[in-house]
Design an enzyme around this catalytic site. Structure first.
Site, PDB file in Angstrom:
ATOM      1  N   LYS A  60       0.714  -1.134  -0.169  1.00 37.18           N
ATOM      2  CA  LYS A  60       0.020  -0.127   0.136  1.00 37.18           C
ATOM      3  C   LYS A  60       0.771   1.225  -0.198  1.00 37.18           C
ATOM      4  CE  LYS A  60      -4.521  -0.281   2.513  1.00 37.18           C
ATOM      5  NZ  LYS A  60      -5.040  -0.170   3.735  1.00 37.18           N
TER       6      LYS A  60
HETATM    7  C1  E4P Z   1      -8.433   0.347   3.907  1.00 37.50           C
HETATM    8  O1  E4P Z   1      -7.408  -0.358   3.458  1.00 37.50           O
HETATM    9  C2  E4P Z   1      -8.289   0.972   5.297  1.00 37.50           C
HETATM   10  O2  E4P Z   1      -7.520   0.298   6.010  1.00 37.50           O
HETATM   11  C3  E4P Z   1      -9.568   1.003   6.016  1.00 37.50           C
HETATM   12  O3  E4P Z   1     -10.815   0.581   5.285  1.00 37.50           O
HETATM   13  C4  E4P Z   1      -9.904   2.503   6.564  1.00 37.50           C
HETATM   14  O4  E4P Z   1     -11.007   2.255   7.125  1.00 37.50           O
HETATM   15  P1  E4P Z   1     -11.402   3.584   8.416  1.00 37.50           P
HETATM   16  O5  E4P Z   1     -11.698   4.742   7.827  1.00 37.50           O
HETATM   17  O6  E4P Z   1     -12.840   2.835   9.220  1.00 37.50           O
HETATM   18  O7  E4P Z   1     -10.289   3.389   9.505  1.00 37.50           O
END
Ligand code: E4P
Length: 232
Positions: free
Chosen positions: A83
């Site tokens: 990522k």
């Molecule tokens: C995605 O890869 C993220 O880890 C995640 O969906 C973030 O979600 P949040 O906004 O609930 O922290």
């Protein structure tokens, strides 16, 4: 649409895998830090449990550092997806890693123009965070529609990974739009299963079953095996 679990918790991941519910896992530094375990060990274990892509986020601020971390992550297991954040440095790192055939999930996407650039840089996935947009009174799902149109117009192969999913309606709408993947926390995944009419219906069926005389309730039919043999 594929379903990923947004978690680094081994108990949750094992449980979701046992339901046959998930195609992959996404993590981020916040989720990993909750587990208080050796990072590489945790990542390797997740990859062994899940038969599918596992995203882990780089933490460097510059492209060279992100690319270096990305190479390290991807060497750990073939299922790893690196990522990178949707910044200039993140795009540079994405372009570099993609040129080395390392799959990148460009994360923290909040606008269609950002998603366009992620695709141009060679992202394998783009992660639009819809819940965080809803939190500030923007329509998160509208972003998914916009990205879907842009990617279809130009046949970008980048897959849309709907992230920051908060409830089942997000999941259903993402599937109706035709998103490739939705990633969600364990609680949301569980909420997809639950329906009060299922519980009421099951309770009624089991009560009715109890009305059958005890002698007629034998679920192990001694004739079934011999019948099956005769058919064969
Ligand atoms: C995605 O890869 C993220 O880890 C995640 O969906 C973030 O979600 P949040 O906004 O609930 O922290």
């Amino acid at each position: 649409m594929k379903i990923f679990l947004d978690s680094a918790n081994l108990v949750e991941i094992k449980e979701a895998v046992s339901w046959g519910a998930i195609d992959g896992v996404t993590t981020n530094p916040s989720l990993v830090s909750k587990e208080q375990q050796d990072f590489f060990e945790l990542l390797r274990t997740i990859c062994e449990i899940v038969n599918g892509p596992v995203s882990m986020e780089t933490i460097s601020k510059d492209a060279a550092g992100m690319a270096q971390e990305g190479r390290q992550f991807s060497a750990l297991h073939p299922n790893i997806i690196v990522k990178c954040p949707l910044t200039k440095e993140g795009l540079k790192a994405t372009r570099q890693l993609a040129s080395e055939h390392i799959r990148v999930n460009v994360t923290l996407c909040f606008s269609p123009s950002q998603a366009l650039l992620a695709a141009k840089a060679g992202a394998f996935y783009v992660s639009p965070f819809i819940g965080r947009l809803d939190d500030i009174s923007n329509d998160g799902m509208q972003l998914i529609r916009q990205i879907k149109t842009i990617y279809a117009n130009y046949r970008f192969p980048t897959q849309i990974l709907v992230a920051s999913v908060r409830h089942p309606i997000h999941v259903v709408e993402a599937a109706q739009i035709g998103a490739d993947i939705a990633t969600m926390p364990f609680g949301t995944l569980e909420a997809l299963i639950r329906h009060p009419l299922t519980d009421i219906g099951l309770e009624r069926f089991l009560k009715d079953w109890e009305r059958l005389p005890q002698s007629a309730r034998n679920l192990i039919n001694p004739n079934v095996g011999s019948l099956a043999k005769a058919v064969r």
